[in-house]
Design a protein around this motif. Structure first.
Motif, mmCIF file in Angstrom:
data_model
loop_
_atom_site.group_PDB
_atom_site.id
_atom_site.type_symbol
_atom_site.label_atom_id
_atom_site.label_comp_id
_atom_site.label_asym_id
_atom_site.label_seq_id
_atom_site.Cartn_x
_atom_site.Cartn_y
_atom_site.Cartn_z
ATOM 1 N N ASP A 8 48.672 23.131 47.957
ATOM 2 C CA ASP A 8 49.935 22.130 47.419
ATOM 3 C C ASP A 8 50.241 22.089 46.057
ATOM 4 N N GLN A 9 49.104 22.052 45.237
ATOM 5 C CA GLN A 9 49.325 21.882 43.765
ATOM 6 C C GLN A 9 48.170 22.909 43.175
ATOM 7 N N GLY A 10 48.480 24.138 42.898
ATOM 8 C CA GLY A 10 47.270 25.196 42.475
ATOM 9 C C GLY A 10 47.045 25.356 41.100
ATOM 10 N N ASP A 11 47.248 24.366 40.356
ATOM 11 C CA ASP A 11 47.123 24.448 38.747
ATOM 12 C C ASP A 11 45.349 24.702 38.795
ATOM 13 N N TYR A 12 44.778 23.846 39.579
ATOM 14 C CA TYR A 12 43.120 23.995 39.571
ATOM 15 C C TYR A 12 42.513 25.544 39.873
ATOM 16 N N LEU A 13 43.409 26.117 40.840
ATOM 17 C CA LEU A 13 43.167 27.252 41.384
ATOM 18 C C LEU A 13 43.078 28.293 40.295
ATOM 19 N N VAL A 14 44.439 28.413 39.494
ATOM 20 C CA VAL A 14 44.676 29.282 38.356
ATOM 21 C C VAL A 14 43.343 29.078 37.340
ATOM 22 N N HIS A 15 43.215 27.895 37.110
ATOM 23 C CA HIS A 15 41.950 27.873 35.893
ATOM 24 C C HIS A 15 40.926 28.362 36.384
ATOM 25 N N PHE A 16 40.568 27.958 37.756
ATOM 26 C CA PHE A 16 39.217 28.450 38.511
ATOM 27 C C PHE A 16 39.322 29.994 38.617
ATOM 28 N N MET A 17 40.273 30.694 38.819
ATOM 29 C CA MET A 17 40.288 32.139 39.153
ATOM 30 C C MET A 17 40.079 32.560 37.595
ATOM 31 N N ASP A 18 40.623 32.033 36.711
ATOM 32 C CA ASP A 18 40.345 32.530 34.954
ATOM 33 C C ASP A 18 38.973 32.743 34.756
ATOM 34 N N ILE A 19 38.166 31.380 35.157
ATOM 35 C CA ILE A 19 36.980 31.305 34.500
ATOM 36 C C ILE A 19 36.004 31.876 35.344
ATOM 37 N N SER A 20 36.249 32.323 36.591
ATOM 38 C CA SER A 20 35.239 32.859 37.313
ATOM 39 C C SER A 20 35.638 34.050 37.899
ATOM 40 N N ARG A 21 36.319 34.683 37.276
ATOM 41 C CA ARG A 21 36.909 36.246 37.500
ATOM 42 C C ARG A 21 35.613 37.256 37.571
ATOM 43 N N ASP A 22 34.727 37.012 36.327
ATOM 44 C CA ASP A 22 33.662 37.749 36.426
ATOM 45 C C ASP A 22 32.644 37.605 37.677
ATOM 46 N N GLU A 23 32.485 36.403 38.035
ATOM 47 C CA GLU A 23 31.257 36.025 38.931
ATOM 48 C C GLU A 23 31.979 36.350 40.442
ATOM 49 N N LEU A 24 33.444 36.325 40.578
ATOM 50 C CA LEU A 24 33.978 36.753 41.754
ATOM 51 C C LEU A 24 34.175 38.119 42.030
ATOM 52 N N ALA A 25 33.838 38.945 40.817
ATOM 53 C CA ALA A 25 33.949 40.312 41.226
ATOM 54 C C ALA A 25 32.646 40.996 41.686
ATOM 55 N N LYS A 26 31.563 40.038 41.606
ATOM 56 C CA LYS A 26 30.580 40.630 42.222
ATOM 57 C C LYS A 26 30.445 40.830 43.854
ATOM 58 N N ARG A 27 29.516 41.409 44.443
ATOM 59 C CA ARG A 27 29.220 41.364 45.888
ATOM 60 C C ARG A 27 28.802 39.871 46.146
ATOM 61 N N PRO A 28 29.250 39.563 47.457
ATOM 62 C CA PRO A 28 28.798 38.239 48.139
ATOM 63 C C PRO A 28 27.385 37.873 47.836
ATOM 64 N N GLU A 29 26.396 38.897 48.156
ATOM 65 C CA GLU A 29 25.050 38.566 47.860
ATOM 66 C C GLU A 29 24.425 38.409 46.450
ATOM 67 N N GLU A 30 25.211 38.654 45.412
ATOM 68 C CA GLU A 30 24.931 38.692 44.159
ATOM 69 C C GLU A 30 25.623 37.453 43.407
ATOM 70 N N SER A 44 26.175 33.627 42.545
ATOM 71 C CA SER A 44 25.548 32.439 42.477
ATOM 72 C C SER A 44 26.430 31.186 42.891
ATOM 73 N N VAL A 45 26.096 30.762 43.879
ATOM 74 C CA VAL A 45 27.047 29.661 44.367
ATOM 75 C C VAL A 45 26.994 28.273 43.574
ATOM 76 N N GLU A 46 25.917 28.089 42.862
ATOM 77 C CA GLU A 46 25.640 26.940 42.208
ATOM 78 C C GLU A 46 26.745 27.058 40.891
ATOM 79 N N LYS A 47 26.644 28.536 40.401
ATOM 80 C CA LYS A 47 27.451 28.650 39.260
ATOM 81 C C LYS A 47 28.920 28.497 39.719
ATOM 82 N N LEU A 48 29.294 29.131 40.672
ATOM 83 C CA LEU A 48 30.749 28.777 41.331
ATOM 84 C C LEU A 48 31.186 27.369 41.356
#
Length: 859
Positions: free
Chosen positions: A371-393, A395-399
């Motif tokens: 509904d309001q995606g500003d948080y998602l844009v910011h999250f995708m920017d700061i977590s880009r490197d972590e989300l580019a990894k394979r799922p098993e690699e 860190s859910v705590e970091k995310l």
């Protein structure tokens, strides 16, 4: 172990104290064909048969024996024999030597005696603890009736002692009791032989009362028995509908409680049946409660929910609301419905106001439905490197920490429910996850038309956190009734689709910025042109898909559910409307149409591969020295005012070769994208006939396909020339046919203070009719136009569109060069701005921009 106590031992050892005055003596086994019962005769010291006496004496003797037989006691000339295998069944026999007239009258009274013995046996047997409360109450009512019967027998005996009773008179006085005991004996026999208890006993009494509608006295008696027997059942019912408690020690109530199901399973188990099976209806519902059985069940469930919330509410009681009997005016039904209305209203108010149901649903809409995606844009920017990894690699705590940071740094911080949001990473793709949820009503294609599944191993190797990232939400009791684990999973499926579409859109926008960067530094080549057209088509496809998902599916369905929730009257309606909303959203978001969804996923995959290739290959070709000479101006040379200059002829040749290679690569992406798009159109068209909501999406895709086909560059239409020299890199696109028209070269002076002004002037001049080429230099505040134009109209148009004043510096006319000829004056040559590079696309991209918290708000 059965908690109900058994019959005391002394009651079994001394049967004569229980009213069972006749001991059964088992006769030895007889030959086949003999009688199935044994008969014993007891004499009281007289060896004379009754037939040896006069008739008057016989009548006195038989009356004496009949008074004993009426209470189940043998006489001197009336014997009792028991039928084996049928408890309580006896047969009375009289001495055959008696006068025939007396025998006839006496045998007419025997059925009354037999019915008394049968009913008395039922009263004694059903008085045990294990018989149930209904049988206890029924036996108590029968015992009261038998007391009246025994009082009648005592009065007859008194009349006999006074010498006022004859056999004919005895038969007359027994008439009122004969019909009543006969009807009751039928009920007793069926109840004993079938071991009825609880509701079945009540249904038997009611059916027998209806069967005796012609005999008003007997029908009234059976209705009275039903009222007495149902009193215990109504006591259980009253406590359930007024307090939500099942007080049923013998398991007679028609509502069963499954204590193994706990409320915690709602948030943990996808297939939990808590709300359906925690309390459920059993077989054997009383006939007078069949019409309101569902209301009774729901009323107690609502009261139980409030009690487990620590909100003890009891339906207000009054003398008129007590369930004491089942009168013919159906007052008990009104009491039950009043209790339901009270419990339903209390629980609905509790969930709506104290636990803020609408607020929770809005919060989930904000995060899961973007509904309001500003948080998602910011999250995708700061977590880009972590989300580019394979799922098993990953860190859910970091995310989770990055998600908390994004929530606190954006407009989501004002939401009091943002702390309930958590993140998780799935192990499989969205398509694979959908195939594992068998309970979803998906329309699977036939085996012949089903697309071949990808290799699981290759999928595991290629999948990243961007495809498997998901949000979760902490739902507390009692809101977990409305948002259980299954509903949350459906929200997550929709979120994963939207999240991945946003990711594809961002990657394509980055690829578009690469093209804009080359345009800003006046680099235009075949690869850039063709790639720009393809990139624009891909962006339009993803934007069309996002527009359909958000504004055509989620938005109207959400408002429909929201309006319905304002008028609901029970929690069950809330659950129904919420589940309907989620199921409809899943279906209209194409998640339940595997054939269409696989095509959409394939198109998104092609878009991602193309965007990655553009961001890697094109900059390395055209600007190999940007990284070392840009001084932080941008990774792709954005913001450079001077064009890149070639060093030597070898590098020029190398550039041309690489341009050809990249053109071939882009053509492959273009062909694959177009093929997938063309294969999607007939599928959507055929599906839209059965599913009307797909009609608009099919029209958008069909229109996009036509635009793509129209914008394909034709090799025979243009000759493309590259001029690689020390001054400029010039791209010229001229008609293949020779032209002898006069062209006007117009040089204007326009004040431009930033790159935005430069782009605005360039776009305005490039769109003028007759303009073939435009070159704008912000540093010298100059603009050079080539084409058949009217200078005065150019100045007026520029003033009207940009608000900037322009002065004509020079103007000259020259013959246009023939096709294939190079310009003799390269310093005055210009870069052609084709129609495909209009800036309306860039403006349109802001439709889904999440930089503004309200930009993508679904209202």
């Amino acid at each position: 172990m059965d908690p109900t106590p058994g019959t005391p031992r002394w009651n079994l050892d001394r049967p004569f104290l229980t009213g069972r005055f006749h001991q059964e003596i088992k006769a030895p086994a007889q030959a086949a064909g003999s009688r199935l019962f044994s008969m014993e005769s007891f004499s009281r010291g007289s060896d004379n048969v009754i037939g040896s006496y006069p008739v008057s004496v016989q009548e006195l003797l038989v009356i004496d024996d009949l008074l004993s037989a009426l209470v189940g006691i043998e006489g001197r000339y009336i014997s009792i024999k028991r039928v084996r295998g049928k408890a309580g069944h006896v047969i009375f026999h009289i001495d055959p030597s008696m006068d025939l007239a007396l025998q006839e009258l006496t045998e007419r009274i025997f059925p009354l005696c037999q019915n008394y013995v049968l009913i008395n046996h039922f009263v004694e047997s059903k008085s045990h603890f294990r018989s149930g409360l209904v049988n206890h109450a029924f036996a108590a009512a029968l015992r009261a009736l038998l007391l009246d019967y025994q009082a009648m027998v005592a009065q007859l005996e008194h009349q006999f002692l006074l010498g006022r009773l004859s056999v004919q008179g005895l038969w007359f006085f027994c008439q009122p009791m004969m019909g009543s005991l006969h009807a009751l004996s039928i009920v007793v026999e069926k109840a004993s032989s079938n071991n009825f208890s609880g509701a079945t006993t009540l249904n038997l009494l009611q059916s027998q009362a209806k069967a005796m509608a012609g005999d008003n006295a007997v029908r009234s008696l059976l209705e009275k028995m039903t009222q007495r027997a149902s009193s215990a059942y109504l006591a259980i019912l009253e406590r359930w509908v007024y307090e939500g408690v099942i007080d049923d020690p013998y398991g007679e109530f028609f509502i069963a409680e499954n204590k193994s199901l706990q409320k915690e399973s709602l948030t943990q188990d996808y297939d939990t049946k808590y709300w359906v099976q925690r309390y459920s209806l059993k077989d054997g519902i009383p006939s007078f409660l069949v019409s309101v059985a569902g209301i009774i069940l729901t009323t107690g469930k609502y009261l139980n929910v409030m009690r487990e919330c620590g909100h003890n509410v009891q339906v207000p009681l009054s003398e008129n609301s007590k369930l004491t009997s089942i009168e013919s005016n159906h007052h008990y039904l009104e009491c039950i419905k009043s209790a339901y209305d009270f419990a339903s209203g209390e629980l609905l108010n509790l969930i709506k106001h104290k636990y803020d149901l609408i607020g929770k649903l809005r919060s989930m809409k904000r995060y899961f439905l973007l509904d309001q995606g500003d948080y998602l844009v910011h999250f995708m920017d700061i977590s880009r490197d972590e989300l580019a990894k394979r799922p098993e690699e990953i860190s859910v705590e970091k995310l989770q920490s990055l998600l908390d940071l994004a929530l606190r740094s954006t407009a989501a911080a004002s939401d009091p429910c943002h702390e309930e949001l958590t993140c998780c990473v799935e192990r499989v793709s969205l398509l694979k996850r959908l195939s594992t949820l068998k309970d979803l009503d998906s329309t699977e294609p036939s085996e012949g038309n089903r697309p071949a599944d990808s290799d699981p191993q290759s999928e595991l190797l290629s999948i990243t956190g961007l495809e498997t990232f998901c949000l979760s939400y902490k739902v507390q009791w009692p809101l977990s009734l409305i948002i259980p684990r299954k509903a949350l999973t459906k929200y997550q499926l929709i979120f994963r689709l939207l999240f991945h579409c946003k990711h594809v859109n961002r990657q394509l926008c980055m690829a578009w910025q690469v093209h804009q960067g080359f345009r800003a530094i006046n680099i235009l080549g075949t690869a850039i042109l063709r790639s720009s057209i393809l990139c624009r088509s891909m962006i339009k496809f993803v934007n069309s898909l996002l527009h359909y998902l958000t504004f055509e599916v989620l938005e109207p369905n959400w408002h429909l559910m929201h309006d319905r929730l304002q008028t609901v009257k029970s929690v069950d309606e809330v659950i129904q409307f919420h589940d309907f909303f989620l199921q409809k959203c899943l279906k209209e978001c194409l998640l339940l149409l595997p054939q269409v969804f696989k095509k959409i996923e394939k198109l998104k995959s092609v878009c991602l591969q193309y965007a990655a290739s553009i961001q890697l290959l094109v900059p390395s070709m055209y600007m190999p020295e940007v990284a070392s000479t840009n001084d932080g101006a941008g990774s792709f040379g954005l913001g450079r005012s001077k064009p890149w200059r070639s060093k030597n002829k070898n590098q020029q040749l190398k550039l041309a070769a690489e341009n050809t290679i990249i053109c071939d690569s882009i053509m492959k992406f273009e062909k694959e994208f177009n093929d997938e798009l063309q294969s999607l159109v007939p599928i959507l068209s055929s599906s839209s006939q059965a599913e009307p909501y797909l009609t608009h999406l099919a029209q958008c895709i069909l229109g996009l396909q036509k635009v793509v086909n129209l914008k394909q560059p034709r090799k025979t239409r243009f000759h493309v020339h590259f001029y690689l020299c020390e001054q400029d890199m010039i791209y010229d696109m001229s008609e293949s046919k020779s032209s002898s028209k006069k062209e006007t070269v117009l040089e204007l002076k326009v004040y431009m203070h930033c790159k935005a002004c430069e782009r605005s002037v360039c776009n305005t001049l490039g769109k003028l009719e007759g303009v073939e080429a435009v070159k704008v230099d912000m540093n010298s505040h100059r603009a050079i136009i080539t084409g058949e134009v009217d200078p005065e109209k150019v100045v007026k148009k520029l003033k009207k569109k940009t608000g900037k004043r322009a002065e004509i510096i020079t103007k000259k006319n020259e013959m246009a060069p023939a096709a294939g000829e190079r310009s003799s004056n390269r310093s005055e040559a210009s870069a052609v701005i084709p129609d495909h590079f209009d800036q309306t696309l860039v403006a349109g991209l802001s439709l889904f921009s999440d930089e503004n918290p309200n930009a993508c708000s679904i209202t």
